[in-house]
Enzyme design. Sequence first.
Site, PDB file in Angstrom:
ATOM      1  N   ASP A 105       0.841  -1.180   0.000  1.00 60.44           N
ATOM      2  CA  ASP A 105       0.000   0.000   0.000  1.00 60.44           C
ATOM      3  C   ASP A 105       0.892   1.251   0.000  1.00 60.44           C
ATOM      4  O   ASP A 105       1.745   1.391  -0.863  1.00 60.44           O
ATOM      5  CB  ASP A 105      -0.961  -0.050   1.188  1.00 60.44           C
ATOM      6  CG  ASP A 105      -1.993   1.066   1.204  1.00 60.44           C
ATOM      7  OD1 ASP A 105      -2.944   1.004   0.415  1.00 60.44           O
ATOM      8  OD2 ASP A 105      -1.840   1.997   2.014  1.00 60.44           O
ATOM      9  N   TYR A 212      -2.234  11.523   2.058  1.00 62.35           N
ATOM     10  CA  TYR A 212      -3.110  11.695   0.898  1.00 62.35           C
ATOM     11  C   TYR A 212      -3.239  13.163   0.518  1.00 62.35           C
ATOM     12  O   TYR A 212      -3.295  13.500  -0.664  1.00 62.35           O
ATOM     13  CB  TYR A 212      -4.494  11.115   1.207  1.00 62.35           C
ATOM     14  CG  TYR A 212      -4.492   9.616   1.353  1.00 62.35           C
ATOM     15  CD1 TYR A 212      -4.633   8.794   0.240  1.00 62.35           C
ATOM     16  CD2 TYR A 212      -4.331   9.019   2.597  1.00 62.35           C
ATOM     17  CE1 TYR A 212      -4.626   7.412   0.362  1.00 62.35           C
ATOM     18  CE2 TYR A 212      -4.326   7.642   2.737  1.00 62.35           C
ATOM     19  CZ  TYR A 212      -4.465   6.844   1.614  1.00 62.35           C
ATOM     20  OH  TYR A 212      -4.454   5.473   1.745  1.00 62.35           O
ATOM     21  N   HIS A 270      -7.061  -6.584  -0.472  1.00 64.49           N
ATOM     22  CA  HIS A 270      -5.954  -5.630  -0.400  1.00 64.49           C
ATOM     23  C   HIS A 270      -4.947  -6.000   0.683  1.00 64.49           C
ATOM     24  O   HIS A 270      -3.756  -5.737   0.549  1.00 64.49           O
ATOM     25  CB  HIS A 270      -6.544  -4.241  -0.122  1.00 64.49           C
ATOM     26  CG  HIS A 270      -5.544  -3.146  -0.008  1.00 64.49           C
ATOM     27  ND1 HIS A 270      -4.897  -2.606  -1.092  1.00 64.49           N
ATOM     28  CD2 HIS A 270      -5.068  -2.472   1.083  1.00 64.49           C
ATOM     29  CE1 HIS A 270      -4.071  -1.657  -0.694  1.00 64.49           C
ATOM     30  NE2 HIS A 270      -4.156  -1.550   0.611  1.00 64.49           N
TER      31      HIS A 270
END
Length: 293
Positions: A105, A212, A270
């Site tokens: 990730d 982010y 994931h």
Amino acid sequence: MLARIQKNWKQGFIPTNNIQLHYVSQGEGPLMVMLHGFPEFWYSWRYQIPEFAQSYQVVAPDLRGYNDSEKPQEISAYAMTELVEDVKGIIEGFGNQKGILVGHDWGGAIAWHFAYAYPEMLEKLIIMNLPHPAEFSKGLKTPQQLLKSWYIFFFQLPFLPEWFLSGNDYSAIAAAFREMAIDQTAFTQKDIEAFKEAAAKRGALTAMINYYRCAFRDLLEVSNRNWGVLEIPTLMIWGEQDAALGKELTYGTKNYVKDLRVRYIPNCSHWVQQEQPELVNHYMREFLQETFA
């Protein structure tokens, strides 16, 4: 701390790039650094640390802003250039000029960028469920991936993402693991509580979201960059049922990596190294034992 350090593991803090990062380590030998993703911390490597400590000095840091690592307040402190320098300092801090880098990730994103910035410092590269930056940039231009990546845009808002993720005793954190996992037994209540506890530490949630916020500012630069071809032998492991990242994002990776191995894991989410640890460890070991011309 719910994420207990096993008695034969070490933990400490390492100074790097003007901050202090907490880490867990085990083993001796060549260096292997494992970088976790969002919303995790070193604990996401609990199945890999003892496995590879038999042959390597495994170091699993908390990324800056996470768990017990230092948490700069400025959004700019989470720029990819800073994150890459953190990793450089870790490798050098453990007395190595080279190492094996493993990333999942966000840790995978950092690992990709580190490989381009300091290829001479890597023996091999292992990426899990994070596409090459160029392929992700292309993917964001498609309606399919835009829909899956809705949270990136939500995280650009002030305050509201923190409120959402911390509400109802961090239920959104718990849901991220439980509801995204294909194997509903992969995460115990103890595991969930460990991730919630790490996210609840003072300043951690904002720091995690700031990854982010900062990356959003650099999307154009990533899109316009002239990415070269990596010479570093690379393994990509991909859980095919990733709710956030489509499998199609992996297809173009061969254009950016000279020596590439891709291992898809069906019926896996994931959270690939936590949901299918035995198979992930097998693929990693197989790749690490392989000799590249």
